[in-house]
Design an enzyme around this catalytic site. Structure first.
Site, PDB file in Angstrom:
ATOM      1  N   ARG A 175     -12.081  35.678 -35.783  1.00 40.59           N
ATOM      2  CA  ARG A 175     -12.969  35.479 -36.768  1.00 40.59           C
ATOM      3  C   ARG A 175     -13.882  36.708 -36.999  1.00 40.59           C
ATOM      4  O   ARG A 175     -14.122  37.020 -38.236  1.00 40.59           O
ATOM      5  CB  ARG A 175     -13.833  34.272 -36.410  1.00 40.59           C
ATOM      6  CG  ARG A 175     -13.215  32.979 -36.253  1.00 40.59           C
ATOM      7  CD  ARG A 175     -14.322  31.993 -36.119  1.00 40.59           C
ATOM      8  NE  ARG A 175     -15.215  31.684 -37.100  1.00 40.59           N
ATOM      9  CZ  ARG A 175     -16.452  30.768 -37.063  1.00 40.59           C
ATOM     10  NH1 ARG A 175     -16.502  30.226 -35.932  1.00 40.59           N
ATOM     11  NH2 ARG A 175     -17.391  30.584 -37.845  1.00 40.59           N
ATOM     12  N   CYS A 235     -23.520  34.586 -35.343  1.00 35.45           N
ATOM     13  CA  CYS A 235     -22.234  33.598 -34.997  1.00 35.45           C
ATOM     14  C   CYS A 235     -21.998  33.216 -36.427  1.00 35.45           C
ATOM     15  O   CYS A 235     -22.213  33.673 -37.384  1.00 35.45           O
ATOM     16  CB  CYS A 235     -22.521  32.868 -33.969  1.00 35.45           C
ATOM     17  SG  CYS A 235     -23.705  31.502 -34.081  1.00 35.45           S
TER      18      CYS A 235
END
Length: 278
Positions: A175, A235
């Site tokens: 990611r 995040c």
């Protein structure tokens, strides 16, 4: 009380009148699991369920953002947590979400501890579980917002110009580098330019306990992060960013957390974005 407590310690203190244990398990929709249902199926005796999704800013379009101090005090007080209590947080999530609850308490000036190894270690040791819903006696909890551990999108933009703080992204490598699509619509893949990437799972041993302090420090240093200098963690939506923040706390170096994280940054067409390795 130590920031990290053992299952042995908790078992010995479990029935102390000033101890409050909270299950802060949380899952992504893709996990296909229901945290509240799993709590009722089995939790540490006397624990209450700390619902990260519900204890969040209801006015924000972003998920699980920090609520106001008033909302936090009311909702957590309703769980039976009051001023002067010793608070232990745990989870049974691959995202190690008790760290997010710890950061939330810290943001409101309230000390809390994490259970090392969480519910999985408790169960592996054959310790008792309790089933069903919990009806807590509400208590008065004082919460005062402390902005020093929170960063906004504007502040992170300023960091890119000043380099006054280091950025650590706790998402998976795929990611972070943009090779995997983002789970939320309208959010492009990638990362904030200049960020280091330390996936949150790297902070834990195979049994879910936290790695040794020297190893935690080495994880940061391997990615070029100087733990003595200011760090901001990020995040996907501010949940797993609390893992490196807690690791830095264990190392004696408090970090800030960008609450909007990539859900906010990656959806904003005006923010700079990077792909590939750090």
């Amino acid at each position: 009380m130590d920031a990290l407590v053992t299952t042995e310690w908790l078992a010995g203190e479990l029935h102390a009148p000033d101890l409050r244990t909270l299950d802060a398990t949380w899952f992504l929709p893709a996990d296909g699991r229901n945290a509240a249902a799993e709590f009722e199926a089995g939790h540490i005796p006397g624990a209450a369920f700390f619902d990260i999704s519900a204890i969040s800013d209801r006015t924000s379009p972003l998920p699980t953002m920090l609520p106001t101090a008033e909302q936090f005090a009311a909702q957590v007080g309703a769980l039976g947590v009051g001023d002067g209590d010793r608070i232990v947080l745990y989870d049974d999530s691959p995202h190690h979400t008790a760290a997010r609850a710890w950061w939330m308490f810290r943001s409101f000036g309230i000390a809390a501890s994490l259970l090392d190894g969480g519910l999985a270690k408790w169960q592996a040791e054959g310790r008792a579980l309790e089933q069903g819903p919990v009806r807590a006696v509400p208590r008065t909890l004082t919460a005062r917002f402390d902005a020093t551990g929170v960063r906004t999108i504007g502040q992170v933009k300023a960091i890119l110009a000043s380099h006054a703080e280091q950025l650590v992204d706790a998402r998976s490598t795929s990611r972070f580098n943009g090779s995997d699509p983002e789970p939320r619509p309208g959010v492009v893949p990638g990362h904030i330019p200049g960020s280091a990437n330390i996936p949150q799972g790297e902070f834990f041993n195979p049994d879910g306990t936290w790695k040794h302090l020297a190893t935690l420090r080495a994880l940061f240093e391997a990615e070029g992060i100087e733990v003595e200098r200011p760090v901001v963690t990020t995040c996907g939506s501010g949940i797993t960013a609390a893992v490196p923040a807690f690791a830095l706390h264990l190392l004696g170096h408090p970090a800030a957390l960008y609450d909007g994280s990539w859900t906010e940054w990656g959806a904003d067409p005006a923010t700079p974005k990077a792909t590939g390795a750090a």
